[in-house]
Design an enzyme around this catalytic site. Structure first.
Site, PDB file in Angstrom:
ATOM      1  N   ALA A  78      29.300  38.649  -2.396  1.00 38.46           N
ATOM      2  CA  ALA A  78      29.332  37.366  -2.783  1.00 38.46           C
ATOM      3  C   ALA A  78      29.488  37.426  -4.451  1.00 38.46           C
ATOM      4  CB  ALA A  78      27.812  37.152  -3.179  1.00 38.46           C
ATOM      5  N   ARG A 119      17.199  46.009 -11.676  1.00 41.51           N
ATOM      6  CA  ARG A 119      17.165  43.997 -12.081  1.00 41.51           C
ATOM      7  C   ARG A 119      17.576  43.888 -10.882  1.00 41.51           C
ATOM      8  NH1 ARG A 119      21.245  40.606 -11.801  1.00 41.51           N
ATOM      9  NH2 ARG A 119      23.118  41.360 -12.478  1.00 41.51           N
ATOM     10  N   SER A 120      18.398  43.533  -9.473  1.00 40.28           N
ATOM     11  CA  SER A 120      18.571  43.314  -8.917  1.00 40.28           C
ATOM     12  C   SER A 120      19.842  43.906  -7.383  1.00 40.28           C
ATOM     13  CB  SER A 120      19.946  42.228  -8.889  1.00 40.28           C
ATOM     14  OG  SER A 120      20.084  41.227  -7.981  1.00 40.28           O
ATOM     15  N   ARG A 168       9.784  59.716 -24.321  1.00 41.06           N
ATOM     16  CA  ARG A 168      10.886  58.183 -24.479  1.00 41.06           C
ATOM     17  C   ARG A 168      12.309  58.625 -24.477  1.00 41.06           C
ATOM     18  NH1 ARG A 168       8.266  58.536 -31.158  1.00 41.06           N
ATOM     19  NH2 ARG A 168       5.816  57.520 -30.727  1.00 41.06           N
ATOM     20  N   ASN A 211      24.181  53.708  -5.536  1.00 37.47           N
ATOM     21  CA  ASN A 211      23.221  54.240  -6.464  1.00 37.47           C
ATOM     22  C   ASN A 211      22.560  55.229  -7.189  1.00 37.47           C
ATOM     23  OD1 ASN A 211      22.597  50.351  -7.097  1.00 37.47           O
ATOM     24  ND2 ASN A 211      24.321  51.845  -8.123  1.00 37.47           N
ATOM     25  N   CYS A 214      23.226  45.819 -13.560  1.00 38.53           N
ATOM     26  CA  CYS A 214      22.171  45.605 -12.565  1.00 38.53           C
ATOM     27  C   CYS A 214      20.818  46.991 -12.529  1.00 38.53           C
ATOM     28  CB  CYS A 214      22.928  45.959 -11.341  1.00 38.53           C
ATOM     29  SG  CYS A 214      24.210  43.618 -10.730  1.00 38.53           S
ATOM     30  N   HIS A 270      18.000  42.547  -2.321  1.00 39.12           N
ATOM     31  CA  HIS A 270      18.449  41.703  -1.089  1.00 39.12           C
ATOM     32  C   HIS A 270      19.157  41.909  -0.015  1.00 39.12           C
ATOM     33  CE1 HIS A 270      20.065  41.307  -5.428  1.00 39.12           C
ATOM     34  NE2 HIS A 270      21.857  41.085  -4.044  1.00 39.12           N
TER      35      HIS A 270
END
Length: 282
Positions: free
Chosen positions: A281, A183-184, A138, A194, A157, A224
Site C-alpha cells: 500500500a 512510528r508505524s 544521551r 527492520n 518509519c 499493523h
C-alpha cells in the site's frame, strides 16, 4: 523454532485477535487499484531480542539479510538519500526522477551538528560517545526532523535509535543495547527486515567499539497488518519453524565505514518458502 519466529507469531496472533480495524475510517494508504488500504492494528508493540543468544532472523520465510543490511548501510554509512546508491529496489516508488527521496533517512544522518567536541553528524556522534563516554544516557539518533518533513518523499518509519551500555559482573567487555523506535510498521512487509538490519548495525557498532551485543528492544507505535495481507499472515504463522541461523561478522573490520555486506556470513539458515508479490500500500 528461532526466538524471532516465536515473537513474530505471537505478535501477529495478538494483532489479528485483539487489534482494532481501521475499516471505514479516513486512511491515507491506497492499493494500486485506488481502493483504500485498511488495517488491523495494535498500539505500542514492544519486542525484545537478546542478540547475545541468537540472531533474530525469521525462519517461517527467508529474510534477505544482506539486502536489509545494504539498506541500513545506505542510511547509516553512505548517508545517502538517492536510490542510485542502493543495491535494491525497495525505495524506487518514493524516488523522484533524479533518484532522490528528499531530505529523508540518510540525508538526516549526514547533517553535521555543532557539539562542544566539534562538528559531527549523528552516526559519528554515536561512535564517539560509545568509545569515549559509553555510560552516557544521551547516545541517540533522530531523523524525524519536523522542519524538513515537507521535503521528504516519505516520513521516516523507523526514526530513532537510543543506545545504552551496561556491564555484566565479572566480564571485561561492555554490553551494547539499543531501542529502535518506529512510528508505524507494515508487519508482513517490513517487521523482520527492520529487526535484522538494526541487529546487524548493533553487531557492527559493538565490534568497532570493542563491546559485545546485548538487547535490541523494538518499539512500534502502530503495528499493523493490511487487510489484503491477513490470509498471507495466517498461512505464514502456521508454518513449520526452524532454529535460528548463525551470524558472523568479519572480525578484521575495526572501522564502521569499512563494513560491506561481504563482511557478513549467515550459516545454517533454513526457512520456509518466500511469499512473493506481496501487495504494498502506498
Amino acid at each position: 523454532m528461532s526466538y524471532a519466529d516465536q515473537v513474530f507469531i505471537n505478535m501477529c496472533r495478538d494483532i489479528l485477535d485483539n487489534g482494532c480495524s481501521t475499516e471505514g475510517e479516513k486512511v491515507r494508504p491506497k492499493w494500486e487499484d485506488g481502493s483504500y488500504a485498511y488495517t488491523m492494528k495494535k498500539f505500542g508493540v514492544v519486542n525484545r531480542y537478546d542478540l547475545s543468544k541468537e540472531f533474530p532472523a525469521l525462519t517461517l520465510r527467508k529474510t534477505a539479510i544482506k539486502s536489509a543490511t545494504d539498506e541500513m548501510l545506505w542510511i547509516w554509512q553512505r548517508k545517502s538519500n538517492n536510490i542510485h546508491d542502493l543495491n535494491s529496489t525497495v525505495w524506487d516508488e518514493w524516488a523522484d526522477e533524479n533518484g532522490s527521496i528528499g531530505k529523508a533517512y540518510g540525508y538526516q544522518m549526514g547533517v553535521k551538528h555543532q557539539y562542544k567536541e566539534g562538528m559531527m553528524d549523528q552516526v559519528d556522534r554515536v561512535i564517539y560517545d560509545l568509545k569515549n563516554n559509553p555510560y552516557s544516557r544521551r547516545i541517540m539518533t533522530n531523523i524525524y526532523v519536523h522542519q524538513d518533513l515537507h521535503e521528504m518523499n516519505l516520513y521516516p518509519c523507523a526514526y530513532s535509535m537510543t543506545f545504552n551500555v551496561t556491564k555484566k559482573p565479572g566480564d571485561d567487555k561492555l554490553v551494547l543495547n539499543a531501542i529502535l523506535n518506529q512510528r508505524s510498521q507494515d508487519v508482513l512487509a517490513a517487521n523482520n527486515w527492520n529487526v535484522v538490519q538494526y541487529s546487524v548495525l548493533m553487531h557492527m557498532l559493538a565490534q568497532v567499539c570493542d563491546m559485545q551485543v546485548g538487547e535490541l528492544v523494538h518499539v512500534i507505535a502502530d503495528a499493523h497488518i493490511y487487510d489484503r495481507h491477513i490470509p498471507l499472515i495466517e498461512e505464514l504463522i502456521s508454518r513449520e519453524t526452524h532454529p535460528a541461523p548463525i551470524f558472523k561478522l568479519n572480525p578484521d573490520i575495526k572501522n564502521f565505514y569499512d563494513f560491506t555486506t561481504k563482511d557478513i556470513t549467515i550459516e545454517n539458515y533454513v526457512t520456509g518458502p518466500q511469499i512473493k508479490n506481496i501487495p504494498i500500500a502506498v
